[in-house]
Scaffold this motif. Structure first.
Motif, PDB file in Angstrom:
ATOM      1  N   GLU A 162      -7.739  10.894  -7.585  1.00  0.00           N
ATOM      2  CA  GLU A 162      -8.320  10.103  -7.224  1.00  0.00           C
ATOM      3  C   GLU A 162      -9.258   9.249  -8.719  1.00  0.00           C
ATOM      4  OE1 GLU A 162     -11.649  12.378  -4.987  1.00  0.00           O
ATOM      5  OE2 GLU A 162      -9.674  13.037  -3.812  1.00  0.00           O
ATOM      6  N   TRP A 163      -8.679  10.044  -9.636  1.00  0.00           N
ATOM      7  CA  TRP A 163     -10.375   8.811 -10.568  1.00  0.00           C
ATOM      8  C   TRP A 163      -8.499   7.402 -10.860  1.00  0.00           C
ATOM      9  CZ3 TRP A 163      -8.166   9.290 -15.997  1.00  0.00           C
ATOM     10  CH2 TRP A 163      -9.000   8.218 -16.683  1.00  0.00           C
ATOM     11  N   LEU A 164      -7.951   8.512 -10.663  1.00  0.00           N
ATOM     12  CA  LEU A 164      -6.477   7.194 -11.374  1.00  0.00           C
ATOM     13  C   LEU A 164      -6.506   5.616 -10.197  1.00  0.00           C
ATOM     14  CD1 LEU A 164      -4.285   6.222 -12.622  1.00  0.00           C
ATOM     15  CD2 LEU A 164      -2.796   7.655 -11.540  1.00  0.00           C
ATOM     16  N   LEU A 165      -6.477   6.171  -9.131  1.00  0.00           N
ATOM     17  CA  LEU A 165      -6.702   5.186  -8.021  1.00  0.00           C
ATOM     18  C   LEU A 165      -7.461   4.040  -7.634  1.00  0.00           C
ATOM     19  CD1 LEU A 165      -4.004   7.157  -4.957  1.00  0.00           C
ATOM     20  CD2 LEU A 165      -3.142   5.356  -7.334  1.00  0.00           C
ATOM     21  N   SER A 166      -8.515   4.962  -8.696  1.00  0.00           N
ATOM     22  CA  SER A 166     -10.381   3.557  -8.406  1.00  0.00           C
ATOM     23  C   SER A 166     -10.150   2.787  -9.458  1.00  0.00           C
ATOM     24  CB  SER A 166     -11.292   4.891  -8.776  1.00  0.00           C
ATOM     25  OG  SER A 166     -11.239   5.583 -10.033  1.00  0.00           O
ATOM     26  N   ALA A 167      -8.594   2.899  -9.662  1.00  0.00           N
ATOM     27  CA  ALA A 167      -9.212   1.072 -10.616  1.00  0.00           C
ATOM     28  C   ALA A 167      -8.115   0.208  -9.849  1.00  0.00           C
ATOM     29  CB  ALA A 167      -7.927   1.592 -11.922  1.00  0.00           C
ATOM     30  N   ASN A 168      -9.332  -0.769  -9.540  1.00  0.00           N
ATOM     31  CA  ASN A 168      -9.027  -1.847  -8.580  1.00  0.00           C
ATOM     32  C   ASN A 168      -8.180  -2.475  -9.155  1.00  0.00           C
ATOM     33  OD1 ASN A 168     -10.302  -0.601  -6.403  1.00  0.00           O
ATOM     34  ND2 ASN A 168     -12.284  -1.946  -7.061  1.00  0.00           N
ATOM     35  N   GLU A 169      -8.071  -3.084 -10.218  1.00  0.00           N
ATOM     36  CA  GLU A 169      -7.197  -4.332 -11.470  1.00  0.00           C
ATOM     37  C   GLU A 169      -6.712  -3.737 -12.522  1.00  0.00           C
ATOM     38  OE1 GLU A 169      -7.545  -7.434 -10.352  1.00  0.00           O
ATOM     39  OE2 GLU A 169      -9.296  -7.520  -8.986  1.00  0.00           O
ATOM     40  N   ALA A 170      -5.496  -4.626 -12.454  1.00  0.00           N
ATOM     41  CA  ALA A 170      -4.476  -3.898 -13.584  1.00  0.00           C
ATOM     42  C   ALA A 170      -5.517  -3.643 -14.904  1.00  0.00           C
ATOM     43  CB  ALA A 170      -2.710  -4.680 -13.501  1.00  0.00           C
ATOM     44  N   ASP A 171      -5.882  -4.798 -14.526  1.00  0.00           N
ATOM     45  CA  ASP A 171      -6.302  -5.235 -16.924  1.00  0.00           C
ATOM     46  C   ASP A 171      -7.460  -3.884 -16.726  1.00  0.00           C
ATOM     47  OD1 ASP A 171      -8.056  -6.015 -14.751  1.00  0.00           O
ATOM     48  OD2 ASP A 171      -8.532  -7.550 -16.467  1.00  0.00           O
ATOM     49  N   GLU A 172      -8.013  -3.434 -15.733  1.00  0.00           N
ATOM     50  CA  GLU A 172      -8.986  -2.123 -15.857  1.00  0.00           C
ATOM     51  C   GLU A 172      -7.976  -0.968 -15.947  1.00  0.00           C
ATOM     52  OE1 GLU A 172     -11.995   0.301 -12.793  1.00  0.00           O
ATOM     53  OE2 GLU A 172     -11.365  -1.036 -12.428  1.00  0.00           O
ATOM     54  N   LEU A 173      -7.164  -0.731 -15.515  1.00  0.00           N
ATOM     55  CA  LEU A 173      -6.708   0.529 -15.399  1.00  0.00           C
ATOM     56  C   LEU A 173      -5.858   0.987 -16.713  1.00  0.00           C
ATOM     57  CD1 LEU A 173      -5.271   3.067 -14.415  1.00  0.00           C
ATOM     58  CD2 LEU A 173      -3.786   1.771 -13.638  1.00  0.00           C
ATOM     59  N   PHE A 174      -5.283  -0.839 -17.221  1.00  0.00           N
ATOM     60  CA  PHE A 174      -4.641  -0.908 -18.671  1.00  0.00           C
ATOM     61  C   PHE A 174      -5.099  -0.332 -19.670  1.00  0.00           C
ATOM     62  CE2 PHE A 174      -3.877  -2.853 -22.561  1.00  0.00           C
ATOM     63  CZ  PHE A 174      -2.080  -2.577 -22.854  1.00  0.00           C
ATOM     64  N   GLU A 175      -6.868  -0.509 -19.851  1.00  0.00           N
ATOM     65  CA  GLU A 175      -7.616  -0.662 -20.754  1.00  0.00           C
ATOM     66  C   GLU A 175      -7.675   0.749 -20.884  1.00  0.00           C
ATOM     67  OE1 GLU A 175     -10.380  -0.350 -23.768  1.00  0.00           O
ATOM     68  OE2 GLU A 175      -8.682  -1.587 -23.725  1.00  0.00           O
ATOM     69  N   ARG A 176      -8.582   1.673 -19.837  1.00  0.00           N
ATOM     70  CA  ARG A 176      -8.565   3.482 -19.313  1.00  0.00           C
ATOM     71  C   ARG A 176      -7.311   3.482 -20.590  1.00  0.00           C
ATOM     72  NH1 ARG A 176      -9.483   5.300 -12.822  1.00  0.00           N
ATOM     73  NH2 ARG A 176     -11.344   3.264 -12.790  1.00  0.00           N
ATOM     74  N   VAL A 177      -6.050   3.114 -19.880  1.00  0.00           N
ATOM     75  CA  VAL A 177      -4.314   3.787 -20.324  1.00  0.00           C
ATOM     76  C   VAL A 177      -4.701   3.894 -22.010  1.00  0.00           C
ATOM     77  CG1 VAL A 177      -2.369   4.262 -20.462  1.00  0.00           C
ATOM     78  CG2 VAL A 177      -3.441   3.556 -18.594  1.00  0.00           C
ATOM     79  N   VAL A 199       0.898   1.150 -15.302  1.00  0.00           N
ATOM     80  CA  VAL A 199       0.283   0.311 -14.453  1.00  0.00           C
ATOM     81  C   VAL A 199       0.677  -0.217 -13.601  1.00  0.00           C
ATOM     82  CG1 VAL A 199      -1.420  -1.609 -14.815  1.00  0.00           C
ATOM     83  CG2 VAL A 199      -1.610   0.062 -16.606  1.00  0.00           C
ATOM     84  N   GLU A 200       2.352  -0.897 -14.306  1.00  0.00           N
ATOM     85  CA  GLU A 200       3.132  -1.420 -12.798  1.00  0.00           C
ATOM     86  C   GLU A 200       2.917  -0.959 -11.989  1.00  0.00           C
ATOM     87  OE1 GLU A 200       7.181  -2.805 -13.060  1.00  0.00           O
ATOM     88  OE2 GLU A 200       6.406  -3.611 -14.178  1.00  0.00           O
ATOM     89  N   THR A 201       3.563   0.631 -12.517  1.00  0.00           N
ATOM     90  CA  THR A 201       4.139   1.947 -11.503  1.00  0.00           C
ATOM     91  C   THR A 201       2.836   2.095 -10.272  1.00  0.00           C
ATOM     92  OG1 THR A 201       5.876   2.281 -13.207  1.00  0.00           O
ATOM     93  CG2 THR A 201       5.514   3.375 -11.592  1.00  0.00           C
ATOM     94  N   VAL A 202       1.884   2.286 -11.167  1.00  0.00           N
ATOM     95  CA  VAL A 202       0.630   3.094 -11.095  1.00  0.00           C
ATOM     96  C   VAL A 202       0.229   1.770  -9.059  1.00  0.00           C
ATOM     97  CG1 VAL A 202      -2.041   2.811 -10.022  1.00  0.00           C
ATOM     98  CG2 VAL A 202      -0.346   3.890 -12.173  1.00  0.00           C
ATOM     99  N   MET A 203       0.641   0.890  -9.642  1.00  0.00           N
ATOM    100  CA  MET A 203       0.452  -0.531  -8.324  1.00  0.00           C
ATOM    101  C   MET A 203       1.450  -1.037  -7.386  1.00  0.00           C
ATOM    102  SD  MET A 203      -2.690  -1.388  -9.400  1.00  0.00           S
ATOM    103  CE  MET A 203      -3.917  -1.452 -10.946  1.00  0.00           C
TER     104      MET A 203
END
Length: 706
Positions: A66-81, A273-277
């Motif tokens: 749920e936390w993983l999918l809560s990132a709406n933007e690719a750059d936001e998720l990339f920074e988390r990772v 990030v590409e895969t999650v999206m």
């Protein structure tokens, strides 16, 4: 969240213990706590060694999706990772020895954190599993798993774990070199601490030491190049390019391991990030994790009904289905009375369980005493009196109303007034079968799938008079058996048999149209189905399809609506080519040889001069299942999208990357799918017509999922 203690010897112990959860997971809060703990331990001169462990039975179960999918933007998720990558790099490069004490389950992000340690010791916990299963949910490891694991044990050993998502026992992980030690449960922290105290020099990971070489060969070595070529070929043959995750895992390993570890981690983060999206990942996570989890937690169970504890059940019919039900019940610890008309048949049913446990004993998967105890719980008999005391009876006799009515009456004469009678029928309406019962409120359908010991789904069918108490108690049994339930309302074919049939019948319709048999079969495989429609028809037999159609025609009269595939099945029955069990159907089955498409198909169904594009066939094979599933929703056979999608994947192998029929409609878009239906209906007939429910949803902008 993560307790930090520092002892007199300078060992800092970081203990995971997330409040309000049965397992530790990686989410926003726990990652912040982890980053702070790493910063503190790495920067404090008083800390001489770092020990990470868990106060819970397991180490870390992985990431919070749920936390993983809560990132709406690719750059936001990339920074988390990348924040996680930077923290773990700080941990493994701070110069202080880092030991990981793993008490139990260590999966996904949990193993990725463990791989950042210099020493890993696990408890010899029989229930514990260690691995990177992200690919099974359409993802790839995003915490360094694609980079550290192959650098630790070699590319050849790591690829199968990454591409198949295998969950290893501690002993197997030790053999592969993932773990450094496996010790008695409860001693892992002490062993890790002793290792830390013995370290005298600055610690580095192998990949940070000058001159490091990847075990088994670098990416450029001829042997490893062959491994990548073979992996790519096998992956393409198995998935037809439908699943982005395994392809991206291969790219991560290949591209990442020709660079240094830090560049490799950046490469992994981008692919992650590409895969999650991708819609495939979202579909798989929605259905295989969230929806499956809800189903297993009995989300459809009526509230206010006390939980039923089972100790004894009856199974009527010792054929393959009944024998399978008896086995899973005995495996779950229940006493089983297995009844058939002849003692020899009942004994043969028990022998099915005997064969299964014998294999498990031979493979070291089951102790001899436990195997004997399991078999002792099954009583094969012809005596209905032995059903006394059973909380439920499951009928798995022939699909004949008269036979089913007879065994219903014989059972109810012995059973307690509150006992449940369940039918395992796959086609006959439950409400009609319940007419033979003196207590229809206690009558329900429990449709198992063959082979029962391998197929985890149970389709729970509610008749018109089935009480909510009976539904709730029946769901309790499914949970006791360790299986996954979906709940449907009574109708002809229920849900799974009804929609499954549309796939095989569409394949037969294509054959009638003059489409090449091999093209039809390949279209099915390329669509993501486990077997082509013609081969699948042979498995279930054209005779069965013909008989069901004949009975449906008689029952419905003028309301009967044939499909073009029924005529094809009837022709094959006339020719005696009924399927695999007869050794001939759409395929020939030579003894000791490989099955081959029957050469006479093209004579019986002449090919058209211009064959369609395979993409058109794929569209039809998928759309026909999705349309029928929507009809089941419209008619109230299904009440939740969750049960529709979970049932489709588990019952007949609807492609997981599509998430299930309704997830697929969601992915295409309801409005767009209505347009697709209208086009297909004009070309091929009313079976593709968009249901009124779907049209209304399109007009109102609604969807099956938010």
């Amino acid at each position: 969240m993560i307790a930090f203690t520092l002892d007199a010897q300078g060992i800092a112990t970081l203990t995971w213990d997330m409040p309000g959860r049965s397992q530790n997971v990686l989410n926003g809060e726990s990652c912040e706590a982890l980053f702070a703990a790493i910063d503190r331990a790495a920067s404090d001169d008083a800390v001489k060694g770092i020990l990470m462990t868990s106060a819970k039975p397991d180490f870390i179960a992985g990431g919070d999706l749920e936390w993983l999918l809560s990132a709406n933007e690719a750059d936001e998720l990339f920074e988390r990772v990348m924040r996680l990558h930077r923290a773990l790099r700080k941990l493994e490069t701070c110069g202080k020895p880092v030991a990981m004490a793993l008490p139990g389950m260590t999966l996904g992000g949990g193993l990725e954190i463990a791989l950042a340690g210099h020493y890993r010791v696990a408890a010899d916990n029989p229930k514990a599993r260690i691995g990177l299963p992200e690919v099974t949910l359409g993802l790839l490891p995003g915490g360094g798993g694609t980079q550290r694991l192959p650098r630790l044990i070699g590319i050849q050993k790591a690829l199968p774990l990454l591409l198949e998502g295998k969950r290893l026992k501690a002993a197997d992980a030790l053999k592969l070199g993932i773990l450094d030690a496996v010790v008695a449960p409860g001693t892992e922290v002490q062993v890790a601490r002793e290792w830390l105290l013995a370290q005298q020099e600055k610690k580095q990971q192998p990949w940070d030491i000058k001159g490091y070489k990847i075990p088994g060969g670098a990416v450029a070595s001829p042997t490893v190049q062959q491994v990548f070529m073979a992996s790519n070929a096998m992956l393409r043959a198995k998935t037809f390019g439908n699943y982005p995750a395994p392809a991206n895992i291969l790219s991560c390993v290949y591209e990442g391991l020709i660079t240094d570890i830090d560049t490799g981690l950046q490469t992994e983060a981008r692919y992650f990030v590409e895969t999650v999206m991708t819609p495939e990942a979202k579909n798989m996570i929605r259905t295989l994790f969230f929806s499956m989890g809800e189903a297993n937690k009995l989300a459809s169970r009526p509230a206010g009904v006390p939980v039923q504890r089972y100790s004894k059940i009856g199974v009527l019919g010792a054929g393959m289905m009944g024998a399978g039900v008896a086995y899973v019940a005995a495996k779950a610890g229940l006493q089983v009375v297995l009844i058939d008309m002849a003692q020899e048949a009942a004994d043969k049913g028990k022998a099915y369980s005997q064969a299964l446990v014998t294999k498990q004993v031979e493979r070291g998967q089951l102790a001899q005493d436990k195997a004997k105890a399991l078999l002792d719980r099954i009583t094969p008999t012809t005596d209905y009196a032995l059903l006394h005391g059973a909380e439920i009876v499951i009928e798995a006799v022939f699909e004949d109303r008269a036979i089913k009515a007879d065994v219903t009456k014989k059972s109810e004469a012995v059973l307690a007034a509150d006992a449940i009678f369940a039918s395992n029928t796959s086609t006959l309406p439950i409400t009609g079968l319940a007419e033979a019962s003196a207590r229809p409120a206690n009558f329900i359908g429990l449709h198992f799938f063959s082979p029962v010991d391998k197929m985890p789904l149970v389709e729970v069918i509610v008749g018109k008079q089935t009480s909510k108490e009976t539904l709730a108690r029946s769901l309790d049994l499914v949970k006791t058996l360790g299986m996954t339930p979906i709940v449907v309302n009574d109708s002809r074919g229920f849900y799974t048999s009804r929609v499954f049939s549309t796939y095989v019948l569409e394949g037969l319709a294509m054959l009638k149209e003059g489409i090449a048999p091999a093209l039809i079969e390949n279209a099915g495989l390329m669509a993501g189905m486990p077997v082509g429609p013609l081969a699948l028809t042979d498995e279930v037999s054209s005779e069965l399809i013909y008989k069901i159609d004949k009975q449906t025609r008689a029952d419905l009269g003028t309301a009967y609506q044939p499909r073009p595939g029924h005529e094809v099945a009837a022709q094959m029955v006339e020719l005696g080519r009924i399927g695999k069990k007869a050794g001939k159907g759409y395929y020939d089955y030579p003894q000791g040889g490989k099955k081959q498409l029957w050469h006479g198909l093209c004579e019986l169904f002449p090919l058209v001069a211009t064959q369609p594009d395979v993409r058109q066939l794929i569209e039809r094979l998928v759309a026909v299942q999705a349309v029928e599933t929507v009809r089941c929703m419209e008619e109230g056979v299904l009440t939740t999208a969750r049960d529709a999608d979970v049932g489709a994947i588990l019952a007949w192998g609807f492609p997981a990357f599509r998430g299930g029929p309704l997830s697929w409609v969601h992915t295409v878009g309801v409005k767009q799918f209505v347009g697709q239906c209208e086009r297909l209906a004009k070309q091929y007939g009313a079976r593709f017509a968009a249901p009124a429910l779907l049209k209304a949803m399109a007009e109102e902008g609604e969807a099956f999922y938010k």
